[in-house]
Write a protein that holds these residues in place. Structure first.
Motif, PDB file in Angstrom:
ATOM      1  N   THR A  69       0.831  -1.193   0.000  1.00 26.83           N
ATOM      2  CA  THR A  69       0.000   0.000   0.000  1.00 26.83           C
ATOM      3  C   THR A  69       0.865   1.242   0.000  1.00 26.83           C
ATOM      4  OG1 THR A  69      -1.708   1.246   1.175  1.00 26.83           O
ATOM      5  CG2 THR A  69      -0.163   0.022   2.524  1.00 26.83           C
ATOM      6  N   LYS A  70       0.325   2.334  -0.525  1.00 26.44           N
ATOM      7  CA  LYS A  70       0.964   3.633  -0.414  1.00 26.44           C
ATOM      8  C   LYS A  70       0.272   4.504   0.628  1.00 26.44           C
ATOM      9  CE  LYS A  70       2.994   4.161  -5.011  1.00 26.44           C
ATOM     10  NZ  LYS A  70       3.085   5.035  -6.203  1.00 26.44           N
ATOM     11  N   LYS A  71      -0.812   3.995   1.211  1.00 25.23           N
ATOM     12  CA  LYS A  71      -1.609   4.795   2.134  1.00 25.23           C
ATOM     13  C   LYS A  71      -1.096   4.606   3.554  1.00 25.23           C
ATOM     14  CE  LYS A  71      -5.524   4.409  -0.990  1.00 25.23           C
ATOM     15  NZ  LYS A  71      -6.873   3.868  -1.227  1.00 25.23           N
ATOM     16  N   VAL A  72       0.127   5.037   3.780  1.00 24.90           N
ATOM     17  CA  VAL A  72       0.776   4.867   5.074  1.00 24.90           C
ATOM     18  C   VAL A  72       0.952   6.225   5.738  1.00 24.90           C
ATOM     19  CG1 VAL A  72       2.832   4.073   6.285  1.00 24.90           C
ATOM     20  CG2 VAL A  72       1.983   2.799   4.315  1.00 24.90           C
ATOM     21  N   LEU A  73       0.466   6.344   6.967  1.00 22.76           N
ATOM     22  CA  LEU A  73       0.657   7.551   7.751  1.00 22.76           C
ATOM     23  C   LEU A  73       1.873   7.356   8.640  1.00 22.76           C
ATOM     24  CD1 LEU A  73      -0.127  10.273   8.988  1.00 22.76           C
ATOM     25  CD2 LEU A  73      -1.764   9.051  10.430  1.00 22.76           C
ATOM     26  N   ASN A  74       2.940   8.079   8.364  1.00 22.63           N
ATOM     27  CA  ASN A  74       4.171   7.994   9.139  1.00 22.63           C
ATOM     28  C   ASN A  74       4.079   8.988  10.284  1.00 22.63           C
ATOM     29  OD1 ASN A  74       6.751   8.076  10.190  1.00 22.63           O
ATOM     30  ND2 ASN A  74       7.778   8.053   8.200  1.00 22.63           N
ATOM     31  N   LEU A  75       3.788   8.497  11.484  1.00 23.49           N
ATOM     32  CA  LEU A  75       3.633   9.382  12.633  1.00 23.49           C
ATOM     33  C   LEU A  75       4.952  10.012  13.058  1.00 23.49           C
ATOM     34  CD1 LEU A  75       1.148   7.328  14.844  1.00 23.49           C
ATOM     35  CD2 LEU A  75       0.656   9.280  13.382  1.00 23.49           C
ATOM     36  N   SER A  76       6.064   9.458  12.606  1.00 23.93           N
ATOM     37  CA  SER A  76       7.364  10.011  12.961  1.00 23.93           C
ATOM     38  C   SER A  76       7.698  11.261  12.160  1.00 23.93           C
ATOM     39  CB  SER A  76       8.469   8.963  12.745  1.00 23.93           C
ATOM     40  OG  SER A  76       8.247   7.825  13.537  1.00 23.93           O
ATOM     41  N   ILE A  77       7.059  11.419  11.015  1.00 26.97           N
ATOM     42  CA  ILE A  77       7.400  12.545  10.144  1.00 26.97           C
ATOM     43  C   ILE A  77       6.264  13.554  10.036  1.00 26.97           C
ATOM     44  CG2 ILE A  77       6.575  11.451   8.006  1.00 26.97           C
ATOM     45  CD1 ILE A  77       8.877  12.649   6.559  1.00 26.97           C
ATOM     46  N   GLY A  78       5.058  13.154  10.408  1.00 26.40           N
ATOM     47  CA  GLY A  78       3.911  14.038  10.262  1.00 26.40           C
ATOM     48  C   GLY A  78       3.164  13.753   8.982  1.00 26.40           C
ATOM     49  N   PHE A  79       1.842  13.865   9.032  1.00 31.94           N
ATOM     50  CA  PHE A  79       1.051  13.408   7.891  1.00 31.94           C
ATOM     51  C   PHE A  79       1.093  14.358   6.717  1.00 31.94           C
ATOM     52  CE2 PHE A  79      -1.611  14.798  11.431  1.00 31.94           C
ATOM     53  CZ  PHE A  79      -2.259  15.899  10.920  1.00 31.94           C
ATOM     54  N   ASP A  80       1.471  15.621   6.903  1.00 33.29           N
ATOM     55  CA  ASP A  80       1.606  16.506   5.747  1.00 33.29           C
ATOM     56  C   ASP A  80       2.663  15.972   4.786  1.00 33.29           C
ATOM     57  OD1 ASP A  80       0.350  18.419   7.788  1.00 33.29           O
ATOM     58  OD2 ASP A  80       0.306  19.584   5.940  1.00 33.29           O
ATOM     59  N   GLN A  81       3.847  15.633   5.325  1.00 34.30           N
ATOM     60  CA  GLN A  81       4.917  15.115   4.477  1.00 34.30           C
ATOM     61  C   GLN A  81       4.682  13.659   4.122  1.00 34.30           C
ATOM     62  OE1 GLN A  81       8.951  16.869   4.942  1.00 34.30           O
ATOM     63  NE2 GLN A  81       8.290  17.214   7.020  1.00 34.30           N
ATOM     64  N   SER A  82       4.053  12.896   5.031  1.00 38.84           N
ATOM     65  CA  SER A  82       3.753  11.507   4.725  1.00 38.84           C
ATOM     66  C   SER A  82       2.806  11.407   3.542  1.00 38.84           C
ATOM     67  CB  SER A  82       3.120  10.824   5.948  1.00 38.84           C
ATOM     68  OG  SER A  82       2.966   9.446   5.746  1.00 38.84           O
ATOM     69  N   ALA A  83       1.872  12.346   3.441  1.00 38.51           N
ATOM     70  CA  ALA A  83       0.909  12.325   2.342  1.00 38.51           C
ATOM     71  C   ALA A  83       1.571  12.573   0.997  1.00 38.51           C
ATOM     72  CB  ALA A  83      -0.178  13.363   2.580  1.00 38.51           C
ATOM     73  N   MET A  84       2.750  13.192   0.997  1.00 39.05           N
ATOM     74  CA  MET A  84       3.441  13.455  -0.261  1.00 39.05           C
ATOM     75  C   MET A  84       3.746  12.156  -1.011  1.00 39.05           C
ATOM     76  SD  MET A  84       3.836  16.737  -0.639  1.00 39.05           S
ATOM     77  CE  MET A  84       5.199  16.907  -1.784  1.00 39.05           C
ATOM     78  N   VAL A  85       3.911  11.063  -0.262  1.00 36.17           N
ATOM     79  CA  VAL A  85       4.196   9.776  -0.890  1.00 36.17           C
ATOM     80  C   VAL A  85       3.039   9.361  -1.777  1.00 36.17           C
ATOM     81  CG1 VAL A  85       4.616   7.326  -0.418  1.00 36.17           C
ATOM     82  CG2 VAL A  85       5.690   9.070   1.000  1.00 36.17           C
ATOM     83  N   ASP A  86       1.829   9.711  -1.378  1.00 42.67           N
ATOM     84  CA  ASP A  86       0.640   9.271  -2.100  1.00 42.67           C
ATOM     85  C   ASP A  86       0.098  10.360  -3.012  1.00 42.67           C
ATOM     86  OD1 ASP A  86      -1.074   7.161  -2.629  1.00 42.67           O
ATOM     87  OD2 ASP A  86      -2.600   7.893  -1.256  1.00 42.67           O
ATOM     88  N   GLY A  87       0.953  11.286  -3.428  1.00 42.90           N
ATOM     89  CA  GLY A  87       0.535  12.267  -4.415  1.00 42.90           C
ATOM     90  C   GLY A  87       0.105  13.598  -3.854  1.00 42.90           C
ATOM     91  N   GLY A  88       0.578  13.936  -2.644  1.00 44.02           N
ATOM     92  CA  GLY A  88       0.213  15.192  -2.013  1.00 44.02           C
ATOM     93  C   GLY A  88       0.704  16.382  -2.805  1.00 44.02           C
ATOM     94  N   PRO A  89       0.679  17.594  -2.258  1.00 42.88           N
ATOM     95  CA  PRO A  89       0.423  17.854  -0.843  1.00 42.88           C
ATOM     96  C   PRO A  89      -1.065  17.875  -0.503  1.00 42.88           C
ATOM     97  CG  PRO A  89       0.833  19.900  -1.997  1.00 42.88           C
ATOM     98  CD  PRO A  89       1.035  18.799  -3.004  1.00 42.88           C
ATOM     99  N   LEU A  90      -1.340  17.924   0.805  1.00 41.68           N
ATOM    100  CA  LEU A  90      -2.708  18.053   1.256  1.00 41.68           C
ATOM    101  C   LEU A  90      -3.235  19.443   0.928  1.00 41.68           C
ATOM    102  CD1 LEU A  90      -2.408  16.385   4.785  1.00 41.68           C
ATOM    103  CD2 LEU A  90      -3.385  15.377   2.717  1.00 41.68           C
ATOM    104  N   VAL A  91      -4.507  19.502   0.588  1.00 40.42           N
ATOM    105  CA  VAL A  91      -5.182  20.771   0.304  1.00 40.42           C
ATOM    106  C   VAL A  91      -6.189  21.030   1.413  1.00 40.42           C
ATOM    107  CG1 VAL A  91      -6.683  22.005  -1.304  1.00 40.42           C
ATOM    108  CG2 VAL A  91      -4.877  20.494  -2.177  1.00 40.42           C
ATOM    109  N   SER A  92      -6.184  22.247   1.942  1.00 42.72           N
ATOM    110  CA  SER A  92      -7.001  22.564   3.100  1.00 42.72           C
ATOM    111  C   SER A  92      -8.239  23.367   2.738  1.00 42.72           C
ATOM    112  CB  SER A  92      -6.183  23.377   4.123  1.00 42.72           C
ATOM    113  OG  SER A  92      -5.084  22.645   4.597  1.00 42.72           O
ATOM    114  N   LYS A  93      -9.334  23.060   3.430  1.00 43.29           N
ATOM    115  CA  LYS A  93     -10.539  23.880   3.407  1.00 43.29           C
ATOM    116  C   LYS A  93     -10.791  24.342   4.838  1.00 43.29           C
ATOM    117  CE  LYS A  93     -15.535  23.807   2.609  1.00 43.29           C
ATOM    118  NZ  LYS A  93     -16.715  22.969   2.224  1.00 43.29           N
TER     119      LYS A  93
END
Length: 236
Positions: A69-93
């Motif tokens: 899977t690519k849907k891994v949340l790395n708690l050691s690095i923070g989910f903003d950067q972890s999401a980059m693995v899966d095609g981030g960055p995160l977009v905020s509303k």
């Protein structure tokens, strides 16, 4: 300086620029025009984020995420950067951005004093146009005197690092399943009382002062967790 270099190395790792291992310290010294001590401190930061495996005499190898899977949340690095693995960055509303005085519940949640003024940021985060999480985050104004509407649209931690030199020292993370109330359920589009994964976090400066605390409710499908620990010899 080493923090900025660490962030640059992390971005390179997340972009698969180093498929197997980091370049040598000598190469990194030349690349970032930094001393050996600075590079070693930067590598230590990257290691603590769970992205490196040290092999004595062979170098620093990149830790690969699970292949299933690519849907891994790395708690050691923070989910903003972890999401980059899966095609981030995160977009905020942004749902809420204001200042409030900490009531008893917030004071207990964030380990701060009753009545302390905090910035409150409630936002929905999206990854590839799919809802990733609902984030409720608080920043004591005694430490973070100003947040702008622009800064909360992106990585707030990056803004704090650039504007105030705040990088944080330790984090307390508590991951558990919760049943969402009606207000949160409406925001994330699920039935009232549904269970979801919740991460409660408190971030401290090196002097023990809280600069951020939050609750994040994850709704991204099939999300998995990863956390890096360093073994310590307690016998000596």
């Amino acid at each position: 300086m080493y923090q900025a270099i660490a962030q640059a190395i992390i971005k390179s790792i997340m972009a698969d620029e180093y498929p197997t291992k980091l370049p040598t310290e000598k190469v990194l010294m030349a690349q970032y025009n930094a001393s050996r001590n600075t590079i070693r401190k930067a590598i230590d930061v990257v290691f603590r984020h769970g992205l490196l495996r040290r092999v004595q005499g062979s170098g620093n190898f990149i830790i690969k995420q699970p292949q299933n899977t690519k849907k891994v949340l790395n708690l050691s690095i923070g989910f903003d950067q972890s999401a980059m693995v899966d095609g981030g960055p995160l977009v905020s509303k942004i749902v809420t951005f204001d200042k409030v005085a900490a009531d008893e519940a917030l004071a207990q949640q964030g380990n701060i004093a009753l009545g302390d003024e905090v910035y409150r940021v409630v936002r929905l985060r999206y990854l590839n146009d799919v809802l990733y999480d609902l984030e409720e985050s608080y920043f004591p104004r005694a430490v973070v005197p100003f947040l702008s509407s622009e800064s909360v649209q992106h990585s707030i931690f990056a803004f704090l690092r650039e504007a105030y030199g705040i990088t944080g020292s330790t984090t307390e993370n508590y991951v558990h399943q919760v049943r969402v109330d009606a207000q949160r359920a409406e925001l994330i589009g699920c039935p009232d009382g549904d269970k979801t994964l919740c991460l409660e976090a408190i971030n401290y400066l090196v002097n023990g002062t809280v600069f951020n605390f939050s609750k994040t409710f994850f709704v991204y499908p099939d999300l998995e967790l990863y956390y890096h620990t360093e073994n310590i010899d307690l016998q000596n």
